[in-house]
Design a protein around this motif. Sequence first.
Motif, PDB file in Angstrom:
ATOM      1  N   ILE A  51       4.051   1.008  -5.360  1.00 35.77           N
ATOM      2  CA  ILE A  51       3.227   2.046  -5.677  1.00 35.77           C
ATOM      3  C   ILE A  51       2.544   2.092  -7.067  1.00 35.77           C
ATOM      4  O   ILE A  51       3.276   1.792  -7.964  1.00 35.77           O
ATOM      5  N   GLY A  52       1.351   2.393  -7.118  1.00 38.08           N
ATOM      6  CA  GLY A  52       0.670   2.508  -8.567  1.00 38.08           C
ATOM      7  C   GLY A  52       1.012   3.776  -9.014  1.00 38.08           C
ATOM      8  O   GLY A  52       0.970   4.643  -8.519  1.00 38.08           O
ATOM      9  N   TRP A  53       1.350   3.727 -10.390  1.00 33.24           N
ATOM     10  CA  TRP A  53       2.024   5.322 -10.884  1.00 33.24           C
ATOM     11  C   TRP A  53       0.803   6.118 -10.988  1.00 33.24           C
ATOM     12  O   TRP A  53       0.928   7.211 -10.731  1.00 33.24           O
ATOM     13  N   SER A  54      -0.376   5.725 -11.509  1.00 35.79           N
ATOM     14  CA  SER A  54      -1.369   6.555 -11.842  1.00 35.79           C
ATOM     15  C   SER A  54      -1.750   6.908 -10.483  1.00 35.79           C
ATOM     16  O   SER A  54      -2.246   8.328 -10.415  1.00 35.79           O
ATOM     17  N   GLY A  55      -2.704   6.067  -9.813  1.00 39.63           N
ATOM     18  CA  GLY A  55      -3.356   6.466  -8.755  1.00 39.63           C
ATOM     19  C   GLY A  55      -2.700   6.855  -7.557  1.00 39.63           C
ATOM     20  O   GLY A  55      -3.109   7.596  -6.381  1.00 39.63           O
ATOM     21  N   GLY A  57      -1.474   4.681  -5.230  1.00 41.95           N
ATOM     22  CA  GLY A  57      -2.061   3.648  -4.044  1.00 41.95           C
ATOM     23  C   GLY A  57      -0.754   3.100  -3.771  1.00 41.95           C
ATOM     24  O   GLY A  57       0.134   2.731  -4.807  1.00 41.95           O
ATOM     25  N   THR A  58      -0.467   2.662  -2.433  1.00 46.08           N
ATOM     26  CA  THR A  58       0.839   2.068  -2.232  1.00 46.08           C
ATOM     27  C   THR A  58       0.305   0.689  -1.402  1.00 46.08           C
ATOM     28  O   THR A  58      -0.575   0.357  -0.907  1.00 46.08           O
ATOM     29  N   TYR A  59       1.471  -0.258  -1.246  1.00 45.67           N
ATOM     30  CA  TYR A  59       1.381  -1.484  -0.629  1.00 45.67           C
ATOM     31  C   TYR A  59       2.730  -1.696  -0.245  1.00 45.67           C
ATOM     32  O   TYR A  59       3.527  -1.728  -0.615  1.00 45.67           O
ATOM     33  N   TYR A  60       2.652  -2.037   1.084  1.00 43.29           N
ATOM     34  CA  TYR A  60       3.928  -2.090   1.912  1.00 43.29           C
ATOM     35  C   TYR A  60       4.169  -3.524   2.293  1.00 43.29           C
ATOM     36  O   TYR A  60       3.204  -4.300   2.715  1.00 43.29           O
ATOM     37  N   ILE A  70       6.529   5.192   0.290  1.00 41.91           N
ATOM     38  CA  ILE A  70       6.767   5.201  -1.174  1.00 41.91           C
ATOM     39  C   ILE A  70       6.121   6.315  -1.684  1.00 41.91           C
ATOM     40  O   ILE A  70       5.015   6.316  -1.495  1.00 41.91           O
ATOM     41  N   ALA A  71       6.569   7.211  -2.393  1.00 45.45           N
ATOM     42  CA  ALA A  71       5.778   8.081  -3.216  1.00 45.45           C
ATOM     43  C   ALA A  71       6.537   8.345  -4.563  1.00 45.45           C
ATOM     44  O   ALA A  71       7.603   7.840  -4.986  1.00 45.45           O
TER      45      ALA A  71
END
Length: 124
Positions: A51-55, A57-60, A70-71
């Motif tokens: 997960i991108g910390w700022s935005g 966005g997730t990638y599994y 993921i959050a």
Amino acid sequence: QVQLVESGGGLVQVGDSLRLSCAASGPELNNYAMGWFRQAPGKEREFVGAIGWSGGGTYYGHSMEGRITIARDIAKKTVYLQMNSLKPDDTAVYYCAADRTGRGTPWSYDYNYWGQGTQVTVSS
């Protein structure tokens, strides 16, 4: 130096759900991506997701796709891995990692900081 501490692992039954936490301390994580990996006995470390910390966005990865979320909670500086419909093959040590470039790739060597891991055991 980012420090990561995972928690929430344990022994569960097939079909159960479990939420892992990864608490971060140290520098701000604005440009980071946070990843989850797992490693079963005798197997290589495997990418679970990132997960991108700022935005946010997730990638599994493919290993648990469709069964995980993921959050992150910016205020608590914590990343979560929600796992559902757990199977015996999900038994592994789960690691949280931080990638200061923010790419959140599936390659463990791209991550700069690692937690100590938390054991998840799924019993049939």
